[in-house]
Design a protein around this motif. Structure first.
Motif, mmCIF file in Angstrom:
data_model
loop_
_atom_site.group_PDB
_atom_site.id
_atom_site.type_symbol
_atom_site.label_atom_id
_atom_site.label_comp_id
_atom_site.label_asym_id
_atom_site.label_seq_id
_atom_site.Cartn_x
_atom_site.Cartn_y
_atom_site.Cartn_z
ATOM 1 N N ALA A 203 81.171 49.541 52.294
ATOM 2 C CA ALA A 203 82.419 48.963 52.159
ATOM 3 C C ALA A 203 83.286 49.812 53.158
ATOM 4 C CB ALA A 203 82.884 49.036 50.736
ATOM 5 N N THR A 204 83.150 51.031 53.286
ATOM 6 C CA THR A 204 84.081 51.850 54.297
ATOM 7 C C THR A 204 83.933 51.451 55.496
ATOM 8 O OG1 THR A 204 83.371 53.660 52.416
ATOM 9 C CG2 THR A 204 85.109 54.132 54.460
ATOM 10 N N LEU A 205 82.595 51.208 56.152
ATOM 11 C CA LEU A 205 82.580 50.830 57.394
ATOM 12 C C LEU A 205 82.911 49.298 57.431
ATOM 13 C CD1 LEU A 205 79.060 52.420 57.465
ATOM 14 C CD2 LEU A 205 81.041 53.312 58.463
ATOM 15 N N GLY A 206 82.785 48.662 56.358
ATOM 16 C CA GLY A 206 83.068 47.381 56.625
ATOM 17 C C GLY A 206 84.705 47.090 56.731
ATOM 18 N N ILE A 207 85.634 48.024 56.121
ATOM 19 C CA ILE A 207 87.258 47.686 56.467
ATOM 20 C C ILE A 207 87.325 47.943 57.851
ATOM 21 C CG2 ILE A 207 89.079 48.867 55.928
ATOM 22 C CD1 ILE A 207 88.317 49.682 53.243
ATOM 23 N N GLY A 208 86.711 48.990 58.864
ATOM 24 C CA GLY A 208 86.927 49.141 60.014
ATOM 25 C C GLY A 208 86.406 47.847 60.905
ATOM 26 N N THR A 209 85.078 47.233 60.332
ATOM 27 C CA THR A 209 84.782 46.078 61.179
ATOM 28 C C THR A 209 85.758 44.933 60.875
ATOM 29 O OG1 THR A 209 82.600 47.014 60.378
ATOM 30 C CG2 THR A 209 82.366 44.916 61.558
ATOM 31 N N VAL A 266 90.230 52.662 63.000
ATOM 32 C CA VAL A 266 88.748 52.206 62.779
ATOM 33 C C VAL A 266 87.993 53.486 62.927
ATOM 34 C CG1 VAL A 266 86.684 50.924 63.389
ATOM 35 C CG2 VAL A 266 89.020 50.123 63.640
ATOM 36 N N MET A 267 88.246 54.481 63.749
ATOM 37 C CA MET A 267 87.510 55.547 64.015
ATOM 38 C C MET A 267 87.730 56.306 62.629
ATOM 39 S SD MET A 267 86.272 57.369 66.539
ATOM 40 C CE MET A 267 85.531 59.039 66.650
ATOM 41 N N ALA A 268 89.015 56.469 62.243
ATOM 42 C CA ALA A 268 89.203 57.153 60.849
ATOM 43 C C ALA A 268 88.286 56.828 59.735
ATOM 44 C CB ALA A 268 90.698 57.081 60.450
ATOM 45 N N MET A 269 88.299 55.313 59.713
ATOM 46 C CA MET A 269 87.530 54.463 58.436
ATOM 47 C C MET A 269 86.143 54.969 58.488
ATOM 48 S SD MET A 269 89.346 52.835 56.455
ATOM 49 C CE MET A 269 88.691 52.881 55.104
ATOM 50 N N ASN A 270 85.479 54.905 60.144
ATOM 51 C CA ASN A 270 84.237 55.267 60.340
ATOM 52 C C ASN A 270 83.881 56.620 59.729
ATOM 53 O OD1 ASN A 270 83.238 52.618 60.662
ATOM 54 N ND2 ASN A 270 83.826 53.023 62.854
ATOM 55 N N SER A 289 74.713 51.491 61.000
ATOM 56 C CA SER A 289 73.980 51.319 62.407
ATOM 57 C C SER A 289 74.486 50.220 62.905
ATOM 58 C CB SER A 289 72.520 51.523 62.241
ATOM 59 O OG SER A 289 72.239 50.514 61.131
ATOM 60 N N GLN A 290 75.295 49.444 62.339
ATOM 61 C CA GLN A 290 75.511 48.066 63.146
ATOM 62 C C GLN A 290 76.649 48.437 64.251
ATOM 63 O OE1 GLN A 290 77.095 49.474 60.427
ATOM 64 N NE2 GLN A 290 78.253 47.528 59.133
ATOM 65 N N GLY A 291 76.388 47.423 65.212
ATOM 66 C CA GLY A 291 76.873 47.863 66.488
ATOM 67 C C GLY A 291 78.337 47.458 66.611
ATOM 68 N N GLY A 292 78.997 48.333 67.427
ATOM 69 C CA GLY A 292 80.434 48.192 67.443
ATOM 70 C C GLY A 292 81.121 46.917 67.966
ATOM 71 N N GLY A 293 82.244 46.988 68.076
ATOM 72 C CA GLY A 293 83.179 45.853 68.601
ATOM 73 C C GLY A 293 83.022 44.971 67.618
ATOM 74 N N ALA A 294 83.446 43.604 68.000
ATOM 75 C CA ALA A 294 83.590 42.596 66.709
ATOM 76 C C ALA A 294 82.347 41.618 67.011
ATOM 77 C CB ALA A 294 84.956 41.637 67.059
ATOM 78 N N PRO B 147 87.539 48.891 69.802
ATOM 79 C CA PRO B 147 87.509 47.402 69.840
ATOM 80 C C PRO B 147 87.036 46.807 71.389
ATOM 81 C CG PRO B 147 89.574 48.121 69.242
ATOM 82 C CD PRO B 147 88.838 49.254 69.737
ATOM 83 N N ASN B 148 85.980 46.170 71.382
ATOM 84 C CA ASN B 148 85.519 45.904 72.659
ATOM 85 C C ASN B 148 86.383 45.207 73.586
ATOM 86 O OD1 ASN B 148 85.247 43.545 71.409
ATOM 87 N ND2 ASN B 148 83.107 43.387 71.564
#
Lengths: 294, 318
Positions: A203-209, A266-270, A289-294, B147-148
């Protein structure tokens, strides 16, 4: 810890950016941001301010394409992305936890069907699904929330199901069942609470995503309306002029600061997610491990 | 289970998923009441009900929603994705024309990801908890956090506007296989590959660390193999298997990343086409690209599963 500090700081800054008034009653009277995000400075407050003024002591991040104070907009912009991020994850986590628990607990063909549904959702990148949902329903705050929750719970469902498969073999679950506890009681009282730690990390990582996703939709012109002080929408507004601003100058500040705000948050969240993950030593769940960006 | 049975099982398992994917694709576009024709002409007073009905019949939109789905899916199975309503061009041929640009971008992204992540993973495993390890950990975290679309804008800002190394937009007249296109591919490729690189780095770091503690490493060292050989021949090979499990997720990330990156760099691929289709309400095109994406990711998953089973035979008995 650094992550927690940054997230708190940015969230509080967004909340206290401008006063919040509901039905004439001020709920939050503070205004940290010097200007309203929608104020066009040269129309009133400061006739000397232009469009795309570079950063100065008056306007620390410069002004944007309509002559609005960029600093105020960046601070205020967190309201949209951050709140959508938290709401979306709360909904996804809840649906996912119940879905995964039911699927894992009952097993058999119920599990088979429920997991095939999750597999199907996983065949689409979440950004593309969100894009189409917003495109079809139209863009508004709650449609954005819907766009990220309609299918977004699937990842949480799959994670919780995996946890439940091992939890349900534990003796305390077997004991509860032997004592005649109802399935519902066992799921909500014994199984879900024990599946929480890895869910929390995801969930924490999900907020960033989600924050990146909301900004990406804004950037693609499918987020909130043009002119809204949302980070992605702000980047979209200045995209054309990045190359050739007025009088040949390059208004780099209008791109660097809103995007930097997304990145920082997002960095802080990660960082928090990583920290929680290390603390729980939940590395074997393979999340994060999910890739970055959107 | 033999490898052949395993592959056959996996192929059979994707059939219901393919069906589900087609349902989601169709359902999403039909989320709202009203069809594309009424949406198209809602604000156009010049189009009367007769003309609307005629257009509806022309595009097979006059039946019930189930009929429409059946018509659509039957056509798709025969390779007919319909037309772009505004230009009457064939959707299938546009996809074929746009696909190479997106594939080139994806392959470059993947290659960049691996080229960065593998050496970084080796370094992190050998120098665990040293400064360099912390730095690579921080970089990997930045890579998944950035963000890309913003990274792309920053690269344009620095590479094109300040350093002047690249033109802001790639020349659209050059064919994709022209050697100089490789140069124009660099900025969008870096943008799309950063997320992948960071993702692989994080997984490599964990798995290399785990492998280093296994008994075969001790055994290899005990028999006097140089450390270099232990790491490169034994540990790396086993760690790469974990990257295979990540491959499908990363490919999905690259596919959705391509939408954003192609818009930023005006790259003539499928992603930009999807955004154009969304803005123009081209339902056939939206459905075709969405379906194509879904099927592509399912096949990528299948390939990763098979590759995993070949590399690590234990998985077949699960």
């Amino acid at each position: 810890m650094l992550g927690v500090a940054v997230v708190l700081l940015m969230s509080l800054a967004a909340i206290f950016a401008r006063p919040i008034v509901v039905a004439g009653i001020p709920i939050q009277p503070f205004g940290l941001a010097p200007h309203d995000p929608g104020t066009i400075l040269y129309l009133g407050a400061d006739p000397s301010a232009g469009i795309y003024d570079p950063p100065s002591t008056d306007y620390p991040m410069g002004t944007d394409n309509s002559g609005r104070d960029l600093f105020s907009r960046v601070v205020y912009g967190g309201r949209y992305s951050i709140s959508i991020g938290f709401i979306v994850i709360a909904i996804n986590g809840t649906i996912g936890a119940v879905y995964g628990a039911v699927s894992g607990y009952y097993g058999g063909w119920v599990d088979e069907i429920m997991m095939r549904i999750v597999d199907t959702i996983f065949a689409f990148p979440f950004l593309i699904l969100a894009l189409i949902i917003v495109a079809v329903l139209g863009s508004s705050y709650w449609n954005l929330v819907l766009a990220f929750t309609l299918f977004g719970w699937a990842g949480y469902g799959r994670l919780v199901r995996g946890e439940v498969l091992s939890i349900k073999e534990n003796e305390y679950v077997l004991a509860a069942k032997a004592l005649g506890a109802k399935d519902r009681t066992v799921i909500f009282k014994h199984i879900i609470p024990n599946a929480m730690p890895p869910l929390l990390v995801l969930a924490t990582l999900g907020i960033g995503t989600t924050v990146i996703g909301v900004a990406a939709l804004g950037f693609l012109g499918l987020g909130l309306g043009p002119g809204t002080a949302e980070w992605g929408t702000m980047l979209d507004a200045t995209r054309e002029t990045l190359i050739q601003g007025p009088e040949g100058q390059i208004p780099w500040w209008a791109t660097v600061f809103p995007g930097g705000a997304i990145f920082l948050f997002v960095m802080a969240m990660n960082l928090i997610g990583d920290g929680v993950n290390d603390a729980l030593d939940a590395q074997e769940t393979g999340i994060g491990s999910q890739g970055g960006g959107a | 289970m033999s490898l052949r049975r395993f592959i056959l099982n996996r192929i059979l398992a994707i059939i219901p998923i393919l069906f589900g994917v087609s349902l989601i694709t169709f359902g999403l576009v039909h989320l709202t009441p009203g069809d594309p024709v009424s949406q198209m002409f809602a604000l156009n007073p010049d189009v009367g009900p007769n003309e609307e009905a005629q257009i509806r019949a022309e595009y097979g939109l006059d039946g019930s929603i189930t009929d429409q789905y059946i018509t659509w899916i039957t056509n798709v199975m025969t390779g007919d994705f319909g037309q772009v309503i505004s230009t009457n061009r064939d959707v299938g041929s546009i996809i074929v024309a746009r696909l190479p640009a997106t594939i080139a971008l994806g392959v470059f992204g993947w290659a960049f990801g691996l080229a960065i992540a593998i050496p970084a993973g080796i370094y992190a495993a050998v120098h665990k908890n040293e400064l360099g390890d912390d730095v690579s950990r921080f970089l990997a975290l930045s890579g998944i956090s950035i963000p890309n679309f913003w990274l792309g804008l920053i690269l344009i800002l620095v590479g094109s506007l300040w350093l002047g190394l690249w033109p802001v937009l790639a020349p659209s007249r050059l064919p994709l296989y022209h050697p100089s296109m490789l140069w124009y591919l660099i900025l969008p490729g870096l943008t799309i590959g950063t997320g992948a690189a960071a993702g692989i780095m994080r997984v490599m770091r964990t798995s290399m660390g785990e492998e280093m503690n296994k008994e075969y490493v001790t055994a290899a060292r005990a028999k006097g193999l140089p450390e270099r050989q232990v790491v490169l021949k034994h540990v790396l090979r086993n760690s790469l298997i974990s990257v295979v499990t990540l491959a499908a997720t990363l490919t999905a990330g690259i596919v959705s990343g391509s939408v954003v990156v192609e818009v930023v760099f005006n790259w003539p691929g499928l992603g930009r086409e999807l955004i154009n289709a969304i803005n123009g309400r081209e339902v056939n095109m939206i459905m075709a690209i969405t379906l194509f994406t879904g099927v592509f990711i399912i096949l990528a998953n299948l390939l990763a599963d098979i590759l995993y089973a070949v590399l690590d035979p234990r998985i077949r008995y699960d």
